[in-house]
Structure formats: C-alpha cells, structure tokens
Design a protein around this motif. Structure first.
Motif, PDB file in Angstrom:
ATOM      1  N   TYR A 291      37.215  98.285  70.503  1.00 27.94           N
ATOM      2  CA  TYR A 291      36.676  97.833  69.219  1.00 27.94           C
ATOM      3  C   TYR A 291      37.794  97.367  68.611  1.00 27.94           C
ATOM      4  N   CYS A 292      37.664  96.176  68.241  1.00 34.43           N
ATOM      5  CA  CYS A 292      38.829  95.364  67.335  1.00 34.43           C
ATOM      6  C   CYS A 292      38.219  95.692  65.939  1.00 34.43           C
ATOM      7  N   HIS A 293      39.250  95.558  64.892  1.00 36.72           N
ATOM      8  CA  HIS A 293      39.124  95.772  63.416  1.00 36.72           C
ATOM      9  C   HIS A 293      38.028  94.798  62.993  1.00 36.72           C
ATOM     10  N   CYS A 294      37.755  93.476  63.828  1.00 33.88           N
ATOM     11  CA  CYS A 294      37.148  92.473  63.201  1.00 33.88           C
ATOM     12  C   CYS A 294      35.763  92.446  63.751  1.00 33.88           C
TER      13      CYS A 294
ATOM     14  N   HIS B 274      33.949  93.478  70.557  1.00 32.70           N
ATOM     15  CA  HIS B 274      34.629  94.762  71.429  1.00 32.70           C
ATOM     16  C   HIS B 274      34.423  94.284  72.709  1.00 32.70           C
TER      17      HIS B 274
ATOM     18  N   CYS C 153      43.038  91.493  70.442  1.00 36.98           N
ATOM     19  CA  CYS C 153      41.842  90.780  70.362  1.00 36.98           C
ATOM     20  C   CYS C 153      41.851  89.473  70.649  1.00 36.98           C
TER      21      CYS C 153
ATOM     22  N   ARG D 212      46.094  93.027  66.680  1.00 40.89           N
ATOM     23  CA  ARG D 212      46.725  94.048  67.388  1.00 40.89           C
ATOM     24  C   ARG D 212      46.290  95.308  66.924  1.00 40.89           C
TER      25      ARG D 212
ATOM     26  N   ALA E 291      43.511  98.439  68.341  1.00 36.29           N
ATOM     27  CA  ALA E 291      41.990  98.780  68.487  1.00 36.29           C
ATOM     28  C   ALA E 291      41.845 100.325  68.586  1.00 36.29           C
TER      29      ALA E 291
END
Length: 58
Positions: free
Chosen positions: A16-19, A22, A45, A51, A53
């Motif tokens: 999972y990215c912070h944005c 996934h 991502c 950068r 995750a």
C-alpha cells in the motif's frame, strides 16, 4: 519484532502506497530470509512516484 517471509509462511503480500494505490505481489521472488521491513523502503509507487510503502501479508 522483524520477521522474514519464511517465518510468515505467506506466498503473497499487499503493498500500500501512502497515496492509496495498492498492488498484490508474489513473494516467491525473494529468499525466505528477507525481512518484510527490509523491502518496504525499496518500493516506488507507479501512480504517484512515492517511495516507501506499507506491506501486509495477503
């Protein structure tokens, strides 16, 4: 506690990215002694270019 893919006994993880983007990945490409926390900083991502995750067992 840092655990390895071998200790987790899983075949896949969700990254999972912070944005919010996934992706599911197969962990068979990495040796069983690789730690999950060692891989997290290396993910980039494809949507936002961020950068790092959060990685969870699938």
């Amino acid at each position: 506690m840092k655990i390895t893919f071998g200790q987790m006994g899983v075949r896949g993880v969700l990254v999972y990215c912070h944005c919010g983007h996934h992706v599911a990945l197969d962990v068979d490409r990495w040796p069983v002694n690789v730690r999950l926390s060692d891989r997290e900083p290396h993910f980039i991502c494809r949507v936002c270019g961020g950068r790092g995750a959060e990685v969870q067992p699938e």
